[in-house]
Scaffold this motif. Structure first.
Motif, PDB file in Angstrom:
ATOM      1  N   GLU A 126       0.835  -1.202   0.000  1.00  0.00           N
ATOM      2  CA  GLU A 126       0.000   0.000   0.000  1.00  0.00           C
ATOM      3  C   GLU A 126       0.870   1.252   0.000  1.00  0.00           C
ATOM      4  OE1 GLU A 126      -4.207   1.392   1.797  1.00  0.00           O
ATOM      5  OE2 GLU A 126      -2.891   0.320   3.189  1.00  0.00           O
ATOM      6  N   ASP A 127       1.944   1.255   0.778  1.00  0.00           N
ATOM      7  CA  ASP A 127       2.870   2.397   0.798  1.00  0.00           C
ATOM      8  C   ASP A 127       3.459   2.654  -0.590  1.00  0.00           C
ATOM      9  OD1 ASP A 127       2.434   2.735   3.510  1.00  0.00           O
ATOM     10  OD2 ASP A 127       4.311   1.749   4.116  1.00  0.00           O
ATOM     11  N   LYS A 128       3.669   1.594  -1.345  1.00  0.00           N
ATOM     12  CA  LYS A 128       4.215   1.714  -2.702  1.00  0.00           C
ATOM     13  C   LYS A 128       3.141   2.093  -3.727  1.00  0.00           C
ATOM     14  CE  LYS A 128       7.924  -1.679  -2.042  1.00  0.00           C
ATOM     15  NZ  LYS A 128       8.459  -2.985  -2.488  1.00  0.00           N
ATOM     16  N   GLY A 129       1.873   2.069  -3.303  1.00  0.00           N
ATOM     17  CA  GLY A 129       0.783   2.426  -4.204  1.00  0.00           C
ATOM     18  C   GLY A 129       0.245   1.263  -5.021  1.00  0.00           C
ATOM     19  N   TYR A 130       0.596   0.042  -4.671  1.00  0.00           N
ATOM     20  CA  TYR A 130       0.183  -1.133  -5.445  1.00  0.00           C
ATOM     21  C   TYR A 130      -1.115  -1.748  -4.958  1.00  0.00           C
ATOM     22  CZ  TYR A 130       4.999  -0.950  -7.187  1.00  0.00           C
ATOM     23  OH  TYR A 130       6.185  -0.551  -7.746  1.00  0.00           O
ATOM     24  N   VAL A 131      -1.525  -1.419  -3.741  1.00  0.00           N
ATOM     25  CA  VAL A 131      -2.817  -1.870  -3.212  1.00  0.00           C
ATOM     26  C   VAL A 131      -3.455  -0.715  -2.446  1.00  0.00           C
ATOM     27  CG1 VAL A 131      -2.067  -4.285  -2.980  1.00  0.00           C
ATOM     28  CG2 VAL A 131      -1.994  -2.795  -1.002  1.00  0.00           C
ATOM     29  N   ARG A 132      -4.747  -0.839  -2.226  1.00  0.00           N
ATOM     30  CA  ARG A 132      -5.492   0.092  -1.389  1.00  0.00           C
ATOM     31  C   ARG A 132      -6.393  -0.738  -0.485  1.00  0.00           C
ATOM     32  NH1 ARG A 132     -10.748   0.510  -2.851  1.00  0.00           N
ATOM     33  NH2 ARG A 132     -11.299  -0.292  -4.908  1.00  0.00           N
ATOM     34  N   HIS A 133      -6.931  -0.108   0.545  1.00  0.00           N
ATOM     35  CA  HIS A 133      -7.828  -0.863   1.415  1.00  0.00           C
ATOM     36  C   HIS A 133      -9.088  -0.066   1.725  1.00  0.00           C
ATOM     37  CE1 HIS A 133      -5.878   1.531   4.630  1.00  0.00           C
ATOM     38  NE2 HIS A 133      -7.027   1.366   5.268  1.00  0.00           N
ATOM     39  N   GLU A 134     -10.124  -0.807   2.114  1.00  0.00           N
ATOM     40  CA  GLU A 134     -11.381  -0.241   2.577  1.00  0.00           C
ATOM     41  C   GLU A 134     -11.779  -0.987   3.842  1.00  0.00           C
ATOM     42  OE1 GLU A 134     -14.329  -0.668  -0.487  1.00  0.00           O
ATOM     43  OE2 GLU A 134     -13.232   0.595  -1.906  1.00  0.00           O
ATOM     44  N   PRO A 135     -12.383  -0.276   4.799  1.00  0.00           N
ATOM     45  CA  PRO A 135     -12.848  -0.963   6.012  1.00  0.00           C
ATOM     46  C   PRO A 135     -13.930  -1.992   5.674  1.00  0.00           C
ATOM     47  CG  PRO A 135     -12.966   1.438   6.254  1.00  0.00           C
ATOM     48  CD  PRO A 135     -12.652   1.156   4.828  1.00  0.00           C
ATOM     49  N   GLU A 136     -13.867  -3.116   6.365  1.00  0.00           N
ATOM     50  CA  GLU A 136     -14.891  -4.145   6.236  1.00  0.00           C
ATOM     51  C   GLU A 136     -15.103  -4.739   7.620  1.00  0.00           C
ATOM     52  OE1 GLU A 136     -14.737  -8.383   4.328  1.00  0.00           O
ATOM     53  OE2 GLU A 136     -15.261  -6.928   2.768  1.00  0.00           O
ATOM     54  N   GLY A 137     -16.120  -4.261   8.310  1.00  0.00           N
ATOM     55  CA  GLY A 137     -16.311  -4.677   9.696  1.00  0.00           C
ATOM     56  C   GLY A 137     -15.139  -4.215  10.538  1.00  0.00           C
ATOM     57  N   ARG A 138     -14.549  -5.150  11.274  1.00  0.00           N
ATOM     58  CA  ARG A 138     -13.393  -4.827  12.107  1.00  0.00           C
ATOM     59  C   ARG A 138     -12.075  -5.008  11.352  1.00  0.00           C
ATOM     60  NH1 ARG A 138     -13.803  -8.155  17.358  1.00  0.00           N
ATOM     61  NH2 ARG A 138     -11.823  -7.086  17.655  1.00  0.00           N
ATOM     62  N   ALA A 139     -12.159  -5.446  10.115  1.00  0.00           N
ATOM     63  CA  ALA A 139     -10.954  -5.707   9.317  1.00  0.00           C
ATOM     64  C   ALA A 139     -10.897  -4.736   8.134  1.00  0.00           C
ATOM     65  CB  ALA A 139     -10.970  -7.155   8.816  1.00  0.00           C
ATOM     66  N   TYR A 140      -9.897  -4.931   7.302  1.00  0.00           N
ATOM     67  CA  TYR A 140      -9.775  -4.190   6.048  1.00  0.00           C
ATOM     68  C   TYR A 140      -9.805  -5.172   4.899  1.00  0.00           C
ATOM     69  CZ  TYR A 140      -8.179  -0.023   8.583  1.00  0.00           C
ATOM     70  OH  TYR A 140      -8.086   1.047   9.419  1.00  0.00           O
ATOM     71  N   ARG A 141     -10.378  -4.711   3.785  1.00  0.00           N
ATOM     72  CA  ARG A 141     -10.339  -5.474   2.545  1.00  0.00           C
ATOM     73  C   ARG A 141      -9.364  -4.744   1.624  1.00  0.00           C
ATOM     74  NH1 ARG A 141     -12.438  -9.546   0.010  1.00  0.00           N
ATOM     75  NH2 ARG A 141     -13.726 -10.000   1.828  1.00  0.00           N
ATOM     76  N   TYR A 142      -8.413  -5.508   1.069  1.00  0.00           N
ATOM     77  CA  TYR A 142      -7.367  -4.951   0.209  1.00  0.00           C
ATOM     78  C   TYR A 142      -7.679  -5.230  -1.250  1.00  0.00           C
ATOM     79  CZ  TYR A 142      -4.731  -4.112   4.439  1.00  0.00           C
ATOM     80  OH  TYR A 142      -4.326  -3.639   5.659  1.00  0.00           O
ATOM     81  N   PHE A 143      -7.365  -4.246  -2.098  1.00  0.00           N
ATOM     82  CA  PHE A 143      -7.619  -4.316  -3.530  1.00  0.00           C
ATOM     83  C   PHE A 143      -6.331  -3.987  -4.281  1.00  0.00           C
ATOM     84  CE2 PHE A 143     -11.455  -3.102  -1.371  1.00  0.00           C
ATOM     85  CZ  PHE A 143     -12.483  -3.766  -2.036  1.00  0.00           C
ATOM     86  N   PRO A 144      -6.008  -4.735  -5.319  1.00  0.00           N
ATOM     87  CA  PRO A 144      -4.829  -4.366  -6.121  1.00  0.00           C
ATOM     88  C   PRO A 144      -5.127  -3.101  -6.919  1.00  0.00           C
ATOM     89  CG  PRO A 144      -5.977  -6.217  -7.132  1.00  0.00           C
ATOM     90  CD  PRO A 144      -6.684  -5.922  -5.835  1.00  0.00           C
ATOM     91  N   THR A 145      -4.172  -2.210  -7.007  1.00  0.00           N
ATOM     92  CA  THR A 145      -4.330  -1.006  -7.831  1.00  0.00           C
ATOM     93  C   THR A 145      -3.526  -1.124  -9.118  1.00  0.00           C
ATOM     94  OG1 THR A 145      -2.519   0.125  -6.707  1.00  0.00           O
ATOM     95  CG2 THR A 145      -4.745   0.460  -5.815  1.00  0.00           C
ATOM     96  N   VAL A 146      -2.758  -2.195  -9.227  1.00  0.00           N
ATOM     97  CA  VAL A 146      -1.965  -2.490 -10.424  1.00  0.00           C
ATOM     98  C   VAL A 146      -2.528  -3.772 -11.015  1.00  0.00           C
ATOM     99  CG1 VAL A 146       0.313  -3.132 -11.280  1.00  0.00           C
ATOM    100  CG2 VAL A 146       0.110  -1.443  -9.455  1.00  0.00           C
TER     101      VAL A 146
END
Length: 124
Positions: free
Chosen positions: A49-69
């Motif tokens: 995520e710091d490199k900009g290759y993934v992003r996240h969204e809150p999902e309940g008490r966790a996060y869901r990660y998505f590839p941005t590349v």
């Protein structure tokens, strides 16, 4: 073209994200071949995520990660590096190496032939 480079662990995490489309840390951990601690997977995702290759969204008490590349963009970058480093820039030599693989099925080779025919047809 942007050059994407993933160290082995980050590539394994990205591979899970590309395959699933999105995932929680637990999903990624389950999708990996290597048995890693939850915190190791989380750390890899945070680095990506710091490199900009993934992003996240809150999902309940966790996060869901998505590839941005996209996988195909990362693949083009990797193939370009391999072509330059191993095959001295020759796509022909790289292709010859690929098709000489005896594990390729006839169906895969036929699909490759069709792709080549289509590409050659576009240039005439």
């Amino acid at each position: 073209m942007t050059d994407y480079h993933f160290p082995p662990r980050e590539l394994a995490v990205m591979s899970v994200l590309w395959r699933l489309g999105s995932a929680t840390v637990a999903d990624v951990r389950e999708g990996l071949d290597e048995d890693l601690a939850y915190t190791s997977v989380l750390s890899a995702l945070q680095t990506l995520e710091d490199k900009g290759y993934v992003r996240h969204e809150p999902e309940g008490r966790a996060y869901r990660y998505f590839p941005t590349v996209a996988a195909d963009r990362a693949g083009r970058s990797a193939i370009s590096r391999i072509r330059e480093a191993i095959f001295q820039g020759s796509a022909e030599r790289m292709f010859a190496q690929l098709v000489s693989d005896r594990r390729l099925s006839r169906e895969e080779l036929e699909r490759m032939r069709a792709l080549l025919a289509e590409r050659l047809g576009d240039e005439t």
